[in-house]
Design a protein around this motif. Structure first.
Motif, PDB file in Angstrom:
ATOM      1  N   VAL A 148       0.831  -1.202   0.000  1.00 51.71           N
ATOM      2  CA  VAL A 148       0.000   0.000   0.000  1.00 51.71           C
ATOM      3  C   VAL A 148       0.872   1.262   0.000  1.00 51.71           C
ATOM      4  O   VAL A 148       0.628   2.215  -0.730  1.00 51.71           O
ATOM      5  CB  VAL A 148      -0.942  -0.028   1.231  1.00 51.71           C
ATOM      6  CG1 VAL A 148      -1.578   1.323   1.454  1.00 51.71           C
ATOM      7  CG2 VAL A 148      -1.996  -1.095   1.048  1.00 51.71           C
ATOM      8  N   ALA A 170       2.485   1.918  -3.403  1.00 51.97           N
ATOM      9  CA  ALA A 170       1.567   2.543  -4.353  1.00 51.97           C
ATOM     10  C   ALA A 170       1.389   4.020  -4.026  1.00 51.97           C
ATOM     11  O   ALA A 170       1.447   4.889  -4.903  1.00 51.97           O
ATOM     12  CB  ALA A 170       0.221   1.833  -4.324  1.00 51.97           C
ATOM     13  N   HIS A 187       2.702   7.068  -6.315  1.00 48.57           N
ATOM     14  CA  HIS A 187       1.655   7.962  -6.833  1.00 48.57           C
ATOM     15  C   HIS A 187       2.018   9.410  -6.527  1.00 48.57           C
ATOM     16  O   HIS A 187       1.950  10.287  -7.390  1.00 48.57           O
ATOM     17  CB  HIS A 187       0.321   7.608  -6.187  1.00 48.57           C
ATOM     18  CG  HIS A 187      -0.792   8.524  -6.577  1.00 48.57           C
ATOM     19  ND1 HIS A 187      -1.367   8.497  -7.829  1.00 48.57           N
ATOM     20  CD2 HIS A 187      -1.426   9.506  -5.898  1.00 48.57           C
ATOM     21  CE1 HIS A 187      -2.306   9.409  -7.889  1.00 48.57           C
ATOM     22  NE2 HIS A 187      -2.361  10.039  -6.735  1.00 48.57           N
ATOM     23  N   ARG A 227      -6.474   6.913  -9.770  1.00 53.22           N
ATOM     24  CA  ARG A 227      -6.159   5.679  -9.066  1.00 53.22           C
ATOM     25  C   ARG A 227      -7.302   4.677  -9.146  1.00 53.22           C
ATOM     26  O   ARG A 227      -7.310   3.669  -8.436  1.00 53.22           O
ATOM     27  CB  ARG A 227      -5.812   5.982  -7.621  1.00 53.22           C
ATOM     28  CG  ARG A 227      -4.609   6.892  -7.569  1.00 53.22           C
ATOM     29  CD  ARG A 227      -4.163   7.144  -6.199  1.00 53.22           C
ATOM     30  NE  ARG A 227      -3.607   5.954  -5.581  1.00 53.22           N
ATOM     31  CZ  ARG A 227      -3.101   5.964  -4.364  1.00 53.22           C
ATOM     32  NH1 ARG A 227      -3.123   7.065  -3.667  1.00 53.22           N
ATOM     33  NH2 ARG A 227      -2.591   4.866  -3.852  1.00 53.22           N
ATOM     34  N   LEU A 257      -7.968   2.601 -11.371  1.00 51.18           N
ATOM     35  CA  LEU A 257      -7.503   1.298 -11.812  1.00 51.18           C
ATOM     36  C   LEU A 257      -6.955   0.487 -10.643  1.00 51.18           C
ATOM     37  O   LEU A 257      -7.256  -0.695 -10.484  1.00 51.18           O
ATOM     38  CB  LEU A 257      -6.416   1.472 -12.883  1.00 51.18           C
ATOM     39  CG  LEU A 257      -5.815   0.155 -13.358  1.00 51.18           C
ATOM     40  CD1 LEU A 257      -6.797  -0.585 -14.239  1.00 51.18           C
ATOM     41  CD2 LEU A 257      -4.507   0.379 -14.081  1.00 51.18           C
ATOM     42  N   GLU A 258      -6.159   1.168  -9.823  1.00 49.70           N
ATOM     43  CA  GLU A 258      -5.600   0.481  -8.655  1.00 49.70           C
ATOM     44  C   GLU A 258      -6.734  -0.058  -7.785  1.00 49.70           C
ATOM     45  O   GLU A 258      -6.675  -1.187  -7.293  1.00 49.70           O
ATOM     46  CB  GLU A 258      -4.725   1.456  -7.863  1.00 49.70           C
ATOM     47  CG  GLU A 258      -4.108   0.806  -6.641  1.00 49.70           C
ATOM     48  CD  GLU A 258      -3.367   1.803  -5.763  1.00 49.70           C
ATOM     49  OE1 GLU A 258      -2.948   2.849  -6.270  1.00 49.70           O
ATOM     50  OE2 GLU A 258      -3.223   1.519  -4.556  1.00 49.70           O
ATOM     51  N   VAL A 291      -8.202  -3.165  -9.412  1.00 47.19           N
ATOM     52  CA  VAL A 291      -7.346  -4.343  -9.282  1.00 47.19           C
ATOM     53  C   VAL A 291      -7.398  -4.882  -7.864  1.00 47.19           C
ATOM     54  O   VAL A 291      -7.512  -6.081  -7.629  1.00 47.19           O
ATOM     55  CB  VAL A 291      -5.896  -3.987  -9.689  1.00 47.19           C
ATOM     56  CG1 VAL A 291      -4.949  -5.110  -9.312  1.00 47.19           C
ATOM     57  CG2 VAL A 291      -5.830  -3.692 -11.173  1.00 47.19           C
ATOM     58  N   ARG A 292      -7.354  -3.974  -6.899  1.00 45.82           N
ATOM     59  CA  ARG A 292      -7.392  -4.429  -5.501  1.00 45.82           C
ATOM     60  C   ARG A 292      -8.741  -5.075  -5.196  1.00 45.82           C
ATOM     61  O   ARG A 292      -8.823  -6.036  -4.442  1.00 45.82           O
ATOM     62  CB  ARG A 292      -7.129  -3.258  -4.556  1.00 45.82           C
ATOM     63  CG  ARG A 292      -5.670  -2.800  -4.578  1.00 45.82           C
ATOM     64  CD  ARG A 292      -5.360  -1.812  -3.486  1.00 45.82           C
ATOM     65  NE  ARG A 292      -4.043  -1.226  -3.676  1.00 45.82           N
ATOM     66  CZ  ARG A 292      -2.907  -1.799  -3.267  1.00 45.82           C
ATOM     67  NH1 ARG A 292      -2.932  -2.970  -2.664  1.00 45.82           N
ATOM     68  NH2 ARG A 292      -1.747  -1.218  -3.497  1.00 45.82           N
ATOM     69  N   LYS A 293      -9.801  -4.511  -5.779  1.00 50.18           N
ATOM     70  CA  LYS A 293     -11.125  -5.099  -5.527  1.00 50.18           C
ATOM     71  C   LYS A 293     -11.221  -6.485  -6.151  1.00 50.18           C
ATOM     72  O   LYS A 293     -11.802  -7.403  -5.564  1.00 50.18           O
ATOM     73  CB  LYS A 293     -12.218  -4.190  -6.078  1.00 50.18           C
ATOM     74  CG  LYS A 293     -12.511  -3.036  -5.150  1.00 50.18           C
ATOM     75  CD  LYS A 293     -13.907  -2.535  -5.324  1.00 50.18           C
ATOM     76  CE  LYS A 293     -14.336  -1.767  -4.098  1.00 50.18           C
ATOM     77  NZ  LYS A 293     -15.725  -1.354  -4.179  1.00 50.18           N
ATOM     78  N   LEU A 294     -10.665  -6.642  -7.360  1.00 47.89           N
ATOM     79  CA  LEU A 294     -10.644  -7.957  -7.996  1.00 47.89           C
ATOM     80  C   LEU A 294      -9.981  -8.968  -7.092  1.00 47.89           C
ATOM     81  O   LEU A 294     -10.391 -10.116  -6.996  1.00 47.89           O
ATOM     82  CB  LEU A 294      -9.841  -7.900  -9.296  1.00 47.89           C
ATOM     83  CG  LEU A 294     -10.561  -7.447 -10.536  1.00 47.89           C
ATOM     84  CD1 LEU A 294      -9.645  -7.641 -11.727  1.00 47.89           C
ATOM     85  CD2 LEU A 294     -11.834  -8.248 -10.712  1.00 47.89           C
ATOM     86  N   LEU A 310     -10.052  -0.416   1.595  1.00 47.34           N
ATOM     87  CA  LEU A 310      -9.610   0.607   0.643  1.00 47.34           C
ATOM     88  C   LEU A 310      -9.822   2.007   1.206  1.00 47.34           C
ATOM     89  O   LEU A 310      -8.965   2.884   1.067  1.00 47.34           O
ATOM     90  CB  LEU A 310     -10.365   0.447  -0.671  1.00 47.34           C
ATOM     91  CG  LEU A 310      -9.910  -0.750  -1.486  1.00 47.34           C
ATOM     92  CD1 LEU A 310     -10.846  -1.022  -2.633  1.00 47.34           C
ATOM     93  CD2 LEU A 310      -8.489  -0.528  -2.004  1.00 47.34           C
ATOM     94  N   PRO A 333     -15.640  -2.540  -9.550  1.00 45.61           N
ATOM     95  CA  PRO A 333     -14.400  -2.915 -10.235  1.00 45.61           C
ATOM     96  C   PRO A 333     -14.503  -2.915 -11.761  1.00 45.61           C
ATOM     97  O   PRO A 333     -13.563  -2.520 -12.433  1.00 45.61           O
ATOM     98  CB  PRO A 333     -14.091  -4.307  -9.698  1.00 45.61           C
ATOM     99  CG  PRO A 333     -15.242  -4.714  -8.868  1.00 45.61           C
ATOM    100  CD  PRO A 333     -16.039  -3.517  -8.540  1.00 45.61           C
ATOM    101  N   LEU A 373     -11.915  -0.944 -14.155  1.00 49.27           N
ATOM    102  CA  LEU A 373     -10.989  -1.678 -15.006  1.00 49.27           C
ATOM    103  C   LEU A 373     -11.202  -1.372 -16.474  1.00 49.27           C
ATOM    104  O   LEU A 373     -10.316  -1.566 -17.283  1.00 49.27           O
ATOM    105  CB  LEU A 373     -11.140  -3.177 -14.752  1.00 49.27           C
ATOM    106  CG  LEU A 373     -10.679  -3.551 -13.346  1.00 49.27           C
ATOM    107  CD1 LEU A 373     -11.023  -4.981 -13.032  1.00 49.27           C
ATOM    108  CD2 LEU A 373      -9.190  -3.309 -13.205  1.00 49.27           C
TER     109      LEU A 373
END
Lengths: 226, 797
Positions: free
Chosen positions: B5, B8, B12, B321, B323-324, B327-330, B338, B414, B418
Motif C-alpha cells: 500500500v 503505491a 503515486h 487511481r 484502476l488500482e 485491481v485491488r477489488k478484484l 480501501l 471494479p 478496469l
C-alpha cells in the motif's frame, strides 16, 4: 461448476434500455477451456463480468460452485472472489505505481497470508511466466507482451479454480499473442478452468468449446475434439 | 500488505510530485498563518501572567461619567484610595500604589529620558516578582533605594555589576537627586504587561511623586488620576462584593474633600479589574475585541483556503487511481480496507504539512511579534496543550480531506474502474467546483476588506485631520515670551505658537459650568494662543480667531474671549455659527468671538466633543513650531540650544506632528498591512490550487478536446471553452462574497466615529481582480491543451 440459468441483464439509461443479455443459459465444467465469441456489443464482456462475480444478473440464476450467487451483495461477491477467480484483461490493467512483483502480490494481499508465503508464491508465479528477472521493473518499463505475462502471473498466483480472460491477446502482436495463448493452455492443462473472450478464430480453436453470442443470446456452441 | 500500500501511495505521490508539493506546502502555509493568528491572540490574553498568582491581583479603575460627554475609564485613582480601601475591606490581602513620574536618568556617561514608578514599600507583596539579585522587598522599605529589571540595568550600566551603584535622576523641576540600585528583577515582558516603567523607587524617598502626593493629602479638591492602585485579594475572596462598596466610598471621599457637588453628581465610579484582563477591557482598550476578532477571522480564512486547496488537489488526482482500486477489488479487497488506505494517505500528507507548518511558524514568529508589537510564544515542548490541539486538528483535517476520495474511490465498482471509467465526473466535479467557488469567495472578500481598511486609513490620516500637519514640530516646553520671540527669530522657523497638550489629542481637559439660562454643562477645553490654530491651517467658520490683545502672556492675563467648535455650538443651543457670536458667560469666560469647524487631532475612533478654545496663559505647556523645511538638522540643533539657553535641562522632548499622527494610526496601519500580506498569501494559495486543478482538468479533457478539434473547433474556440470553465466559479463566488464582505466591513467602519462610506466600486474591482488572477493562472495549461494536435489528443489515454 458454473451454471447459468436464463440470465438476463439490462442496462438502463434515462432513455435507452440495452438488453445486454437476454436469457443466457450455459454450463461450464471444471477443467474446461471455453472460448466466447461474437461481434462487438453482443454481450460477451457482460457475460464474463457476471461469470467473474464482478456484476450481478437482473434475473435468472447463477450457480457458482454449487451456490446461487445471483442475488449476492457486492460485499458477498468480494468475499467469494477472494482467491476464487483470476482475471486477465485486454488492456493488462497493471497498476502503474506498483512494480512487477508488487502488482502480482496484490492478488494475495487480502487473504490473510503471511508476507513470506506471499513472496514465495509471487516468485514462483513470475518464474512460471518467465519474468523473474523483471520483478522490480515498473509496468511502463515493460513491453505489451511482458505486461500481459505479468497480468497472467497475477491471475494465477492465487491458484484460482477459474481464470477469466477478456480478449487477452487483443492488444498484442501475433508472436506475443501466441505465447500468451500457450500459457493459458498450459494453465488449463494443469487443471484450472479457463473462460476466454476472443475475436480470434485461431485462438478460439485452442479451446475445447466455443460459444457464440449474438444480441445477448447464445446462438451456437461448437465442441472441438480435445 | 502495508508495504504494498505504501509503495503505491509513495509512487503515486512521486509521479505527481508537483501536485503533492503544492497541496502540502499550501496547507503548511495555511496552518502556519492560522497558528500565528492563534498564538498572537493567546499572547494578547496572557497579559501579566508573569506575575505569580496574578489571578488574585486587581487594578482599581476610575470611571468618569460627565454629563454631555462620553464616559471614560482610566487605570489610575486618587492616591488616598488605597488607605481608605484597606480600612474598609477585609478581602484585601495587600494593597499597593505606583505613581509614575518622568525623569532624566544619568549613570556616568549614559543619559536617558525615562519614566519611573515610585511605589509603596509593600509593592512586592502584591506583585511577588522574583529578584535575580539583592532583595527587592527589603529595598523598597528604605528611602533612596531603587530596583530595576536586569535589562534596564544593562542599558544604564552596561556589563558592570549594577548593585550598589548610584543613579542620578533629574526631576521635572530641574533638580538632580540620587538613588542607589539595591536589587535587580527578572524580565518584565514589554508587550505583555501594562507596567510601562522598569524602574521602581521606594515611595519613602522624599522627592518622589508618591511622597509628594501623600504630603498633599487633604489639600486637593475633587478627583484626579494619580496612582495605579493594585490590590491582592485573599485567595478565594470575591471582588464583586468589594466592587459594590467601592463607589459609595469614592463618592463619600469626593464629597468630604469639598469638591463641587457636580463632581459627585456626575457619578464617578471605582471598579476592580483583574490585572490580566485590563488590556482586554473594552472600556480601557476600545477596539480590542474587534482586533482579536479580525485576527481570528484572518487566521480562519487563510486556513480555509489552504484546506480547500488541499482537498481539491487530492481529489482531483485521486481519480487516476481508479484502476488500482479495481485491481485491488478484484483481488478481494473490501470497501473498508480501501477507504482506510486512502484516509491513511491523506493523514500522512496532513502530518507532513503540520510539521512543515510548525517549522514555518517558528521561523516567522519573531517577525510577526516585531510587526504586531506582540510577545507571542510557541513553546510547544513546554505546553502539551499546543501540540495536543495541533494533533487533533491534523487528524480532523486529514479525515476531512481524505474522506471524499476514500468514499468515492472505495465505492467504485471494479468493472467500471478496469474498463477505464474515470471517477464519476459529475459528483466530484461539482464538489470541486463548489470548493473553488468558496476559495474565490474568500479571496474576493479579503481583497474587499483590505481595500476598505486601506481607504479608511487614508481617510483617517488625511481627510479626518482636516488640517496642515506639514513641518509642524511640537516641543514640550513652557511657553514664555522670551522663548517664543527667540524661536520665531530662528532662520529655519516660519512661526511658533503656544498651546496645551490637549490640542493634538494627548489627553483632554473638561470644564463644568452653567449656561446663562442656568443649565449645567460640561465641555472639553483646549488652550492656545492667537497664532496656533492658524499654524495648523484651521480658520473660523464665523467670527474671528483670538487676538494678541485678548490676553497677555507676560503679565499672566488669560483671555475672557473664547472660540467654540460646531459641536459646542450645537450643545449650547445655537442654530448657526453666526448666531453663536456675542456675549455668552461660561465660568470666567465672557464672549464667543469665533466658531471653528469640528476638527479632531485625536484618534478617529473618538467622537469630536463639544470644545471651547481660549488662551489660559498658565497652561501653555507646549510650543508648536512651524518650520520652513530647509536645513532641518541645523534648525533642530538651534531649537535644542535655545531650549538649554532659556533654562531647559535634559534633552528637549520634541516630535514632529506628522510622526505622532502616523504613530496614532499605527494599529490601523498594521491592520492594513496584515490584511495586505494575508490577502497576498491567499492569492498565492488560491493560484497554486487553481494551477494544479487546471492541469488535472486539462489532462482529463484532452480527449474531448481532440474530438472537438477533429470536428473543426480551432484553438481559440477550445481556449474559450477552457477559460470559461475556470471563470464560472469566480463569477459565482461574488454571490457569496459581496454580501458577506459588505456587511462585515460596514460593521468594521461603524467602529470609527468618522469613516468613509462603504466604497461600492471596490466590489466589482475585487471581482475583476480575482477573475484576472484566475485566468492568468490557468492560461498556460489552457493554451497547451488547446494547441495540441487532434491526433495526439485522441490517442491520449
Amino acid at each position: 461448476m458454473l451454471n447459468l440459468v436464463d440470465v438476463r441483464k439490462i442496462y438502463r439509461t434515462a432513455e435507452v434500455e440495452t438488453h445486454a443479455l437476454g436469457g443466457v443459459s450455459l454450463a461450464v465444467q471444471a477443467g474446461e477451456f471455453v472460448a466466447i465469441m461474437g461481434p462487438s456489443g453482443c454481450g460477451k464482456s457482460t457475460l464474463l463480468n457476471i461469470l467473474g462475480l464482478l456484476d450481478s444478473p437482473d434475473s435468472g440464476q447463477y450457480w457458482f460452485f454449487g451456490v446461487d450467487v445471483a442475488r449476492y451483495s457486492e460485499k458477498q461477491l468480494t468475499q467469494l472472489r477472494r482467491g476464487g477467480v483470476g482475471f486477465v484483461f485486454q488492456s493488462f490493467n497493471l497498476v502503474d505505481d506498483l512494480n512487477v512483483r508488487e502488482n502480482v502480490e496484490v492478488s494475495l494481499l487480502y487473504r490473510g497470508m503471511s508476507g513470506g508465503e506471499r513472496q514465495r508464491r509471487v516468485a514462483a508465479a513470475l518464474e512460471r511466466v518467465g519474468l523473474a528477472h523483471r520483478a522490480k521493473h515498473l509496468p511502463s518499463q515493460l513491453s505489451g507482451g511482458q505486461q500481459q505475462r505479468v497480468a497472467i502471473a497475477r491471475a494465477l498466483v492465487g491458484e484460482p479454480k477459474l481464470i477469466l480472460a477478456d480478449e487477452p491477446t487483443g492488444n498484442l502482436d501475433t508472436e506475443n499473442g501466441a505465447a500468451v495463448m500457450q500459457m493459458l493452455t498450459d494453465i488449463n492443462k494443469a487443471g484450472t478452468t479457463v473462460v476466454m473472450v476472443t475475436h480470434s478464430l485461431a485462438h478460439a480453436a485452442l479451446a475445447q468449446r466455443t460459444i457464440r453470442l449474438l444480441d445477448g443470446q447464445v446462438v451456437s456452441e461448437t465442441l472441438l475434439a480435445a | 500488505m502495508l508495504r504494498n500500500v505504501f509503495a503505491a501511495a509513495l509512487r503515486h505521490l512521486y509521479r505527481g510530485k508537483l501536485f503533492a508539493a503544492i497541496a502540502v506546502c499550501g496547507l503548511a502555509v495555511g496552518l502556519s498563518g492560522a497558528l500565528l493568528a492563534a498564538l498572537y491572540i493567546r499572547s494578547q490574553y496572557s497579559y501579566e501572567h508573569f506575575v505569580p498568582r496574578y489571578e488574585d491581583v486587581y487594578l482599581t479603575t476610575l470611571t468618569m461619567n460627565m454629563s454631555g460627554r462620553s464616559s471614560f475609564t482610566i487605570p489610575e485613582t486618587p492616591a488616598q484610595m488605597a488607605g481608605l480601601m484597606r480600612e474598609r475591606f477585609a478581602q484585601i490581602g495587600s494593597i499597593t500604589r505606583l505613581a509614575q513620574q518622568q525623569v532624566v536618568l544619568r549613570a556616568g556617561e549614559v543619559e536617558q529620558a525615562s519614566s519611573i514608578y515610585s511605589v509603596d514599600p509593600n509593592l512586592f507583596e502584591t506583585l511577588p516578582l522574583a529578584g535575580v539579585a539583592g532583595d527587592p522587598a527589603a529595598a523598597m522599605a528604605q528611602p533612596g533605594r531603587l530596583v530595576m529589571t536586569r535589562d534596564q540595568a544593562r542599558t544604564l550600566f552596561g556589563d558592570d555589576p549594577p548593585l550598589g551603584r548610584t543613579l542620578e535622576l533629574q526631576l521635572a523641576d530641574g533638580s538632580w537627586q540620587v538613588a542607589t540600585v539595591a536589587a535587580l528583577l527578572g524580565e518584565i515582558p514589554r508587550e505583555r504587561s501594562q507596567l510601562q516603567s522598569r524602574i521602581f523607587i521606594s515611595g519613602l524617598t522624599a522627592w518622589t511623586r508618591l511622597a509628594a502626593l501623600d504630603r498633599r493629602h487633604g489639600q486637593i479638591k475633587g478627583l484626579s488620576s494619580e496612582v495605579r492602585t493594585l490590590v491582592r485579594l485573599h485567595p478565594g475572596a470575591s471582588p464583586a462584593a468589594m466592587c459594590a462598596g467601592l463607589t459609595p466610598m469614592l463618592r463619600e471621599f469626593v464629597r468630604k474633600s469639598g469638591a463641587p457637588e457636580e463632581d459627585v453628581r456626575d457619578g464617578p465610579q471605582l471598579d476592580l479589574q483583574r490585572i490580566d484582563r485590563v488590556n482586554t477591557d473594552p472600556a480601557m482598550n476600545p477596539g480590542f475585541s474587534g482586533r482579536m476578532l479580525m485576527a481570528a477571522i484572518l487566521g480562519c480564512v487563510i486556513l480555509a483556503i489552504a484546506c480547500v486547496n488541499f482537498v481539491n488537489l487530492l481529489t482531483a488526482r485521486s481519480g487516476s487511481r481508479a484502476l488500482e482500486v479495481g485491481v485491488r477489488k478484484l483481488a478481494g479487497a473490501g470497501r473498508t480496507t480501501l477507504a482506510m488506505q486512502f484516509l491513511g494517505e491523506a493523514l500522512a500528507l496532513v502530518a507532513i504539512a503540520v510539521l512543515l507548518g510548525m517549522a514555518m511558524t517558528e521561523l516567522l514568529l519573531p517577525w510577526t511579534n516585531a510587526f504586531l508589537e506582540a510577545d507571542a510564544s510557541f513553546d510547544y515542548w513546554k505546553e502539551p496543550v499546543v501540540p495536543g490541539v495541533l494533533l487533533l486538528s491534523a487528524v480532523l483535517l486529514g479525515l476531512l480531506a481524505g474522506c471524499w476520495p476514500a468514499l468515492v474511490l472505495s465505492a467504485l465498482r471494479p468493472i467500471g474502474a478496469l474498463h477505464g471509467t474515470r471517477v464519476t465526473r459529475a459528483s466530484g466535479g461539482r464538489l470541486r467546483q463548489a470548493l473553488v467557488t468558496l476559495q474565490f469567495a474568500l479571496l474576493i472578500g479579503l481583497i474587499v476588506a483590505a481595500g476598505v481598511v486601506y481607504l479608511q486609513r487614508q481617510y483617517a490620516m488625511q481627510a479626518a485631520l482636516r488640517f496642515d500637519t506639514d513641518q509642524m514640530l511640537i516641543a514640550q516646553m513652557r511657553c514664555t515670551p522670551a522663548r517664543l520671540d527667540a524661536l520665531r527669530a530662528l532662520a529655519g522657523v516660519r512661526d511658533a505658537g503656544c498651546s496645551d497638550n490637549t490640542l493634538i489629542g494627548d489627553g483632554f481637559s473638561a470644564i463644568s459650568g452653567t449656561t446663562p439660562d442656568g443649565q449645567p454643562v460640561t465641555v472639553n477645553v483646549s488652550w492656545m494662543d492667537e497664532r496656533t490654530l492658524g499654524l495648523f491651517g484651521i480658520a473660523p467658520l464665523a467670527g474671528r480667531m483670538l487676538a494678541a490683545a485678548d490676553f497677555d502672556l507676560a503679565a499672566g492675563r488669560s483671555s475672557t474671549s473664547y472660540l467654540i467648535n460646531e459641536a459646542a455650538m450645537r450643545r449650547l443651543g445655537f442654530e448657526s455659527p453666526a448666531a453663536a457670536l456675542g456675549p455668552y458667560p461660561l465660568n470666567q469666560l465672557q464672549q464667543i468671538v469665533g466658531v471653528l469647524p469640528d476638527f479632531s487631532m485625536g484618534p478617529v475612533n473618538q467622537r469630536i466633543e463639544p470644545t471651547v478654545f481660549y488662551a489660559d496663559v498658565g497652561n501653555f505647556s507646549r510650543i508648536n513650531i512651524k518650520l520652513r523645511g530647509e536645513d532641518m538638522p541645523a534648525t533642530l540643533a538651534a531649537i535644542d540650544r535655545l531650549w538649554r539657553a532659556t533654562g531647559g535641562s535634559g534633552p528637549l522632548d520634541r516630535f514632529f506632528f506628522e510622526e505622532r499622527v502616523e504613530q496614532r494610526y499605527r494599529a490601523m496601519l498594521r491592520e492594513a498591512q496584515a490584511f495586505g500580506v494575508i490577502a497576498l498569501v491567499a492569492v498565492v494559495l488560491a493560484c497554486l490550487g487553481l494551477f494544479g486543478l487546471a492541469a488535472v482538468v486539462a489532462e482529463q479533457r484532452t480527449k474531448e478536446i481532440g474530438i472537438r478539434k477533429a470536428l473543426g473547433a480551432n484553438t481559440a474556440d477550445v481556449l474559450r471553452l477552457l477559460l470559461w470553465q475556470f471563470s464560472k466559479p469566480v463569477v459565482w463566488a461574488n454571490l457569496i462574497a459581496w454580501p458577506v464582505a459588505g456587511l462585515g466591513m460596514q460593521r468594521w467602519l461603524a467602529g470609527f466615529a468618522y469613516h468613509v462610506a462603504l466604497p461600492l466600486w471596490l466590489f466589482p474591482l475585487a471581482a475583476l481582480l480575482a477573475l484576472c488572477i484566475a485566468l492568468a493562472t490557468v492560461i498556460a495549461h489552457a493554451l497547451r491543451v488547446a494547441g495540441t494536435k487532434p491526433v495526439t489528443a485522441l490517442r491520449h489515454e
